[in-house]
Design an enzyme around this catalytic site. Sequence first.
Site, PDB file in Angstrom:
ATOM      1  N   CYS A   1       0.776  -1.041   0.242  1.00 44.27           N
ATOM      2  CA  CYS A   1       0.368   0.540  -0.071  1.00 44.27           C
ATOM      3  C   CYS A   1       0.961   1.364   0.338  1.00 44.27           C
ATOM      4  CB  CYS A   1      -1.085  -0.076   1.391  1.00 44.27           C
ATOM      5  SG  CYS A   1      -2.028   1.388   1.368  1.00 44.27           S
TER       6      CYS A   1
ATOM      7  N   GLY B   1       5.945  -8.165   8.294  1.00 42.20           N
ATOM      8  CA  GLY B   1       7.439  -8.033   7.951  1.00 42.20           C
ATOM      9  C   GLY B   1       8.169  -6.993   8.027  1.00 42.20           C
TER      10      GLY B   1
ATOM     11  N   ASP C   1      12.485 -14.426   4.647  1.00 41.44           N
ATOM     12  CA  ASP C   1      13.521 -14.275   4.691  1.00 41.44           C
ATOM     13  C   ASP C   1      14.515 -14.504   6.386  1.00 41.44           C
ATOM     14  OD1 ASP C   1      12.340 -13.612   2.497  1.00 41.44           O
ATOM     15  OD2 ASP C   1      12.869 -11.129   3.106  1.00 41.44           O
TER      16      ASP C   1
HETATM   17  P1  ADP Z   1       6.819  -6.013   4.221  1.00 39.66           P
HETATM   18  O1  ADP Z   1       5.755  -5.997   5.525  1.00 39.66           O
HETATM   19  O2  ADP Z   1       6.550  -8.054   3.880  1.00 39.66           O
HETATM   20  O3  ADP Z   1       8.443  -6.723   4.807  1.00 39.66           O
HETATM   21  P2  ADP Z   1       6.855  -4.207   2.403  1.00 39.66           P
HETATM   22  O4  ADP Z   1       7.857  -3.235   2.095  1.00 39.66           O
HETATM   23  O5  ADP Z   1       6.278  -4.279   1.001  1.00 39.66           O
HETATM   24  O6  ADP Z   1       6.495  -5.653   2.571  1.00 39.66           O
HETATM   25  O7  ADP Z   1       6.058  -3.283   3.103  1.00 39.66           O
HETATM   26  C1  ADP Z   1       4.398  -3.335   2.838  1.00 39.66           C
HETATM   27  C2  ADP Z   1       3.610  -2.379   3.502  1.00 39.66           C
HETATM   28  O8  ADP Z   1       4.102  -1.583   4.443  1.00 39.66           O
HETATM   29  C3  ADP Z   1       4.187  -1.385   2.389  1.00 39.66           C
HETATM   30  O9  ADP Z   1       3.528  -1.223   1.443  1.00 39.66           O
HETATM   31  C4  ADP Z   1       3.712  -0.038   3.213  1.00 39.66           C
HETATM   32  O10 ADP Z   1       2.084   0.401   3.175  1.00 39.66           O
HETATM   33  C5  ADP Z   1       3.976  -0.088   4.555  1.00 39.66           C
HETATM   34  N1  ADP Z   1       5.541   0.264   4.409  1.00 39.66           N
HETATM   35  C6  ADP Z   1       6.154  -0.379   4.016  1.00 39.66           C
HETATM   36  N2  ADP Z   1       7.111   0.992   4.825  1.00 39.66           N
HETATM   37  C7  ADP Z   1       6.991   1.845   5.955  1.00 39.66           C
HETATM   38  C8  ADP Z   1       7.419   3.275   6.283  1.00 39.66           C
HETATM   39  N3  ADP Z   1       9.003   3.459   5.928  1.00 39.66           N
HETATM   40  N4  ADP Z   1       6.219   3.799   6.328  1.00 39.66           N
HETATM   41  C9  ADP Z   1       5.672   3.172   6.675  1.00 39.66           C
HETATM   42  N5  ADP Z   1       4.761   2.449   5.884  1.00 39.66           N
HETATM   43  C10 ADP Z   1       5.520   1.521   5.340  1.00 39.66           C
END
Ligand code: ADP
Length: 360
Positions: free
Chosen positions: A74, A103, A134
């Site tokens: 998102c 994650g 991971d």
């Molecule tokens: P994971 O949780 O598996 O590491 P992502 O890195 O794609 O997957 O993060 C999932 C979602 O978390 C993103 O699509 C975003 O909505 C939210 N998110 C990621 N990084 C941030 C951030 N720095 N600040 C706010 N929301 C974040």
Amino acid sequence: MRKRLAVLTSGGDAPGMNAAVRAVVLVGTELGFDVVGVRSGYQGLLDADFVDLGPADVIDQIRQGGTMLGSARCPAFLTRAGRDAARRRLADARLDHLVVIGGNGSLTGARALTAPEERGEQQLAVAGIPASIDNDIGHTRLAIGVDTAMNTIVEACDKIADTAAAHDRAFIVEVMGRDCGYLAMATSVAAGADVVLFREAGKTVETLVGEVTDALADLRRKGRRRALIIKAEGVQVSAEGLKAKVDAALAERALAVETRVTVLGHIVRGGRPSATDRLVATRLGHAAVRALADGHRGVMASWSPGRLPEGASWSAADPRCALVDLDEVLAETARLIDVESPEARWRAQVFDQMGHVLRL
Ligand code: ADP
């Protein structure tokens, strides 16, 4: 008035997420919460895509892979405006407790959602549960999904080893893990691989090509009929790129070894969760909901048997689970990826040494 609790799964899916959702619903209900599922991660918060969940909805979810709530990435949640909108949707639905299963990125989002400088007077308590195949999340020995992913990789490598031996071939098998080499490290030992390559060793591509070529020459001398090289996704050369360089180095040394590449990819994310993932997910779900019920606001439930992470407290619900401040989790996660934490250095050192004995 009954307390209300939302639960969502976000980011990359991991086997065992459903077991965690199930535990949140069962424990939440038992502790007097009305539990609401949010579909499609943070996107579902923005869209108020909520569904009431009771024990009957989740009781059989312990054995299902994927996530019954769906997951999504998102981009809007990366902005302050997006998170303000999400907080409004939660307030409108009288949801002041939230469990985020996901994650590194998802836990970063959870931290931002509940940061005092953003939420102002809004009562919002968030607990995170680490879920990522991971194993790249700081201050938890295991994240949900790691064990199942390891089993899937080992099973695939066993099959590849059969066909490799039949045809006297060397296989380079690439496994997922983004920047974290843990899956490659651990499965190289469990699958009986001959070489393991991971980013955290800090070696140049030339060094890696030399190590693989030396190993193949050594195996040829010993008359072994197959070679298995496990390569982490995060290594700075693609599997095909590595094969091309190894083929060139073999030709230079007049070594006739036939190489092949298999990239396991998303197959590693799917499937029924292993017994360990079901157990860890259920216990983390229990610890996370108890933490919220006990008044914690921005913590992650961590799987920490026998060792309390720095600055953490033990869960009142489970002697193997700790509660770690989300800020501290994110800082440790960054150190883990940058190979600056003792845990990351330990992993790199142990598995580099292990690499020398893999093909004795
Ligand atoms: P994971 O949780 O598996 O590491 P992502 O890195 O794609 O997957 O993060 C999932 C979602 O978390 C993103 O699509 C975003 O909505 C939210 N998110 C990621 N990084 C941030 C951030 N720095 N600040 C706010 N929301 C974040």
